[in-house]
Design a protein around this motif. Structure first.
Motif, PDB file in Angstrom:
ATOM      1  N   TYR A 284      -4.301   6.741 -15.727  1.00  0.00           N
ATOM      2  CA  TYR A 284      -3.804   5.403 -15.994  1.00  0.00           C
ATOM      3  C   TYR A 284      -3.958   4.386 -14.881  1.00  0.00           C
ATOM      4  N   PHE A 285      -4.241   4.823 -13.701  1.00  0.00           N
ATOM      5  CA  PHE A 285      -4.285   3.886 -12.588  1.00  0.00           C
ATOM      6  C   PHE A 285      -5.710   3.389 -12.372  1.00  0.00           C
ATOM      7  N   PRO A 286      -5.941   2.077 -12.215  1.00  0.00           N
ATOM      8  CA  PRO A 286      -7.304   1.543 -12.062  1.00  0.00           C
ATOM      9  C   PRO A 286      -7.953   1.985 -10.743  1.00  0.00           C
ATOM     10  N   ASN A 287      -9.198   2.439 -10.840  1.00  0.00           N
ATOM     11  CA  ASN A 287      -9.922   2.939  -9.671  1.00  0.00           C
ATOM     12  C   ASN A 287     -10.112   1.898  -8.583  1.00  0.00           C
ATOM     13  N   ASP A 288     -10.186   0.613  -8.944  1.00  0.00           N
ATOM     14  CA  ASP A 288     -10.418  -0.405  -7.922  1.00  0.00           C
ATOM     15  C   ASP A 288      -9.196  -0.652  -7.038  1.00  0.00           C
ATOM     16  N   HIS A 289      -8.079  -0.001  -7.335  1.00  0.00           N
ATOM     17  CA  HIS A 289      -6.886  -0.094  -6.496  1.00  0.00           C
ATOM     18  C   HIS A 289      -6.646   1.209  -5.728  1.00  0.00           C
ATOM     19  N   ILE A 290      -7.629   2.107  -5.732  1.00  0.00           N
ATOM     20  CA  ILE A 290      -7.482   3.410  -5.076  1.00  0.00           C
ATOM     21  C   ILE A 290      -8.455   3.518  -3.912  1.00  0.00           C
TER      22      ILE A 290
ATOM     23  N   MET B 180       4.070   4.657  -9.059  1.00  0.00           N
ATOM     24  CA  MET B 180       3.490   3.964 -10.212  1.00  0.00           C
ATOM     25  C   MET B 180       4.387   2.798 -10.641  1.00  0.00           C
ATOM     26  N   ALA B 181       5.697   2.947 -10.535  1.00  0.00           N
ATOM     27  CA  ALA B 181       6.618   1.875 -10.938  1.00  0.00           C
ATOM     28  C   ALA B 181       6.430   0.633 -10.068  1.00  0.00           C
ATOM     29  N   VAL B 182       6.131   0.822  -8.789  1.00  0.00           N
ATOM     30  CA  VAL B 182       5.892  -0.325  -7.903  1.00  0.00           C
ATOM     31  C   VAL B 182       4.664  -1.082  -8.384  1.00  0.00           C
ATOM     32  N   TYR B 183       3.601  -0.350  -8.692  1.00  0.00           N
ATOM     33  CA  TYR B 183       2.381  -0.982  -9.191  1.00  0.00           C
ATOM     34  C   TYR B 183       2.661  -1.754 -10.484  1.00  0.00           C
ATOM     35  N   VAL B 184       3.356  -1.133 -11.410  1.00  0.00           N
ATOM     36  CA  VAL B 184       3.651  -1.778 -12.697  1.00  0.00           C
ATOM     37  C   VAL B 184       4.443  -3.073 -12.472  1.00  0.00           C
ATOM     38  N   LYS B 185       5.431  -3.043 -11.590  1.00  0.00           N
ATOM     39  CA  LYS B 185       6.242  -4.238 -11.332  1.00  0.00           C
ATOM     40  C   LYS B 185       5.404  -5.330 -10.667  1.00  0.00           C
ATOM     41  N   LEU B 186       4.566  -4.964  -9.697  1.00  0.00           N
ATOM     42  CA  LEU B 186       3.708  -5.962  -9.048  1.00  0.00           C
ATOM     43  C   LEU B 186       2.698  -6.552 -10.040  1.00  0.00           C
ATOM     44  N   LYS B 187       2.251  -5.729 -10.960  1.00  0.00           N
ATOM     45  CA  LYS B 187       1.325  -6.215 -11.998  1.00  0.00           C
ATOM     46  C   LYS B 187       2.035  -7.238 -12.899  1.00  0.00           C
ATOM     47  N   GLU B 188       3.292  -6.979 -13.213  1.00  0.00           N
ATOM     48  CA  GLU B 188       4.072  -7.938 -14.002  1.00  0.00           C
ATOM     49  C   GLU B 188       4.221  -9.264 -13.256  1.00  0.00           C
TER      50      GLU B 188
ATOM     51  N   ALA C 141       0.856  -1.188   0.000  1.00  0.00           N
ATOM     52  CA  ALA C 141       0.000   0.000   0.000  1.00  0.00           C
ATOM     53  C   ALA C 141       0.889   1.234   0.000  1.00  0.00           C
ATOM     54  N   ALA C 142       0.517   2.214  -0.805  1.00  0.00           N
ATOM     55  CA  ALA C 142       1.245   3.476  -0.856  1.00  0.00           C
ATOM     56  C   ALA C 142       0.272   4.597  -0.520  1.00  0.00           C
ATOM     57  N   MET C 143       0.736   5.571   0.261  1.00  0.00           N
ATOM     58  CA  MET C 143      -0.098   6.730   0.562  1.00  0.00           C
ATOM     59  C   MET C 143       0.600   7.947  -0.007  1.00  0.00           C
ATOM     60  N   SER C 144       0.062   8.434  -1.113  1.00  0.00           N
ATOM     61  CA  SER C 144       0.682   9.541  -1.822  1.00  0.00           C
ATOM     62  C   SER C 144      -0.304  10.093  -2.840  1.00  0.00           C
ATOM     63  N   ASP C 145      -0.265  11.392  -3.078  1.00  0.00           N
ATOM     64  CA  ASP C 145      -1.109  12.007  -4.098  1.00  0.00           C
ATOM     65  C   ASP C 145      -0.376  12.169  -5.425  1.00  0.00           C
ATOM     66  N   ASP C 146       0.916  11.854  -5.451  1.00  0.00           N
ATOM     67  CA  ASP C 146       1.643  11.960  -6.712  1.00  0.00           C
ATOM     68  C   ASP C 146       1.903  10.565  -7.274  1.00  0.00           C
ATOM     69  N   SER C 147       2.492  10.511  -8.447  1.00  0.00           N
ATOM     70  CA  SER C 147       2.631   9.228  -9.150  1.00  0.00           C
ATOM     71  C   SER C 147       3.974   8.546  -8.928  1.00  0.00           C
ATOM     72  N   ASP C 148       4.686   8.910  -7.883  1.00  0.00           N
ATOM     73  CA  ASP C 148       6.018   8.347  -7.643  1.00  0.00           C
ATOM     74  C   ASP C 148       6.031   6.832  -7.466  1.00  0.00           C
TER      75      ASP C 148
ATOM     76  N   PHE D  48      -1.929  -4.426  -4.602  1.00  0.00           N
ATOM     77  CA  PHE D  48      -1.505  -3.052  -4.401  1.00  0.00           C
ATOM     78  C   PHE D  48      -2.705  -2.164  -4.128  1.00  0.00           C
ATOM     79  N   LEU D  49      -2.558  -1.270  -3.165  1.00  0.00           N
ATOM     80  CA  LEU D  49      -3.586  -0.282  -2.858  1.00  0.00           C
ATOM     81  C   LEU D  49      -2.928   1.081  -2.810  1.00  0.00           C
ATOM     82  N   TRP D  50      -3.539   2.045  -3.489  1.00  0.00           N
ATOM     83  CA  TRP D  50      -3.032   3.411  -3.487  1.00  0.00           C
ATOM     84  C   TRP D  50      -3.987   4.244  -2.657  1.00  0.00           C
ATOM     85  N   VAL D  51      -3.518   4.785  -1.547  1.00  0.00           N
ATOM     86  CA  VAL D  51      -4.318   5.635  -0.674  1.00  0.00           C
ATOM     87  C   VAL D  51      -3.939   7.077  -0.962  1.00  0.00           C
ATOM     88  N   MET D  52      -4.950   7.896  -1.240  1.00  0.00           N
ATOM     89  CA  MET D  52      -4.694   9.303  -1.539  1.00  0.00           C
ATOM     90  C   MET D  52      -5.812  10.167  -0.983  1.00  0.00           C
TER      91      MET D  52
END
Length: 179
Positions: free
Chosen positions: A61-67, A27-35, A18-25, A43-47
């Motif tokens: 670009y980021f799916p809403n169901d992970h936010i 995104m690479a973690v999400y992409v790698k976990l998706k791979e 889980a990441a808590m951030s309003d910026d896209s820093d 992965f959960l993005w908290v903002m």
């Protein structure tokens, strides 16, 4: 931190990131976990929902169901610095939210529905409630963060679709009829 998160996932030390951030820093973690996990990245993005803080990259670009969005209401002269504290004396948020959930469960038939249908119900039956006058996006955030969890506990399902849709099930209707 991103490298540590992926390393911990690969080594089995963690099963979810889980990441808590309003910026896209992150995104690479999400992409790698998706791979690494093709079905659904763990992965959960908290903002926050603060104006002009969410990165355009996340919105596009980021799916809403992970936010998960944390609500920060606009500050008023009477409001304390705590973003989660209510400013109205005697306000019972939990009771109001349960009332809204029950109203939605009674009014929505067994079918697929959108949150906009729920707002129409609130406008009709509770016209002075703050959610009745919210903009569409603001209502969607408030509904997803506060009303949806109550509906989910009662058997309403959320579909993996965009725009987001929900399903009033026979099971959920049975709970209302039993009450």
């Amino acid at each position: 931190m991103a490298l540590d998160a992926v390393t911990d996932f690969l080594s089995g030390n963690t099963q979810f990131v889980a990441a808590m951030s309003d910026d896209s820093d992150f995104m690479a973690v999400y992409v790698k976990l998706k791979e690494l996990n093709q079905r659904k990245p763990p992965f959960l993005w908290v903002m926050t929902d603060r104006d002009k803080t969410r990165s355009a990259t996340i919105r596009e670009y980021f799916p809403n169901d992970h936010i998960h969005v944390v609500r920060f209401p606009a500050k008023t002269k009477t409001q304390s610095k705590s973003p989660m504290r209510s400013t109205k004396k005697g306000e019972n948020n939990a009771g109001q939210l349960n009332e809204i959930a029950e109203l939605i469960m009674k009014q929505i038939p067994v079918s697929v529905f959108k949150s906009t249908e729920c707002q129409a119900i609130i406008k009709e039956y509770l016209p002075r409630h703050p959610m009745a006058g919210m903009s569409g996006p603001q209502f969607g955030i408030e509904f997803g963060n506060k009303v949806w969890p109550i509906l989910k506990e009662r058997g309403v399902k959320r579909q993996e679709s965009k725009p987001r849709k929900y399903e009033m099930t026979e099971e959920a209707k049975g709970i209302i009829e039993d009450d």
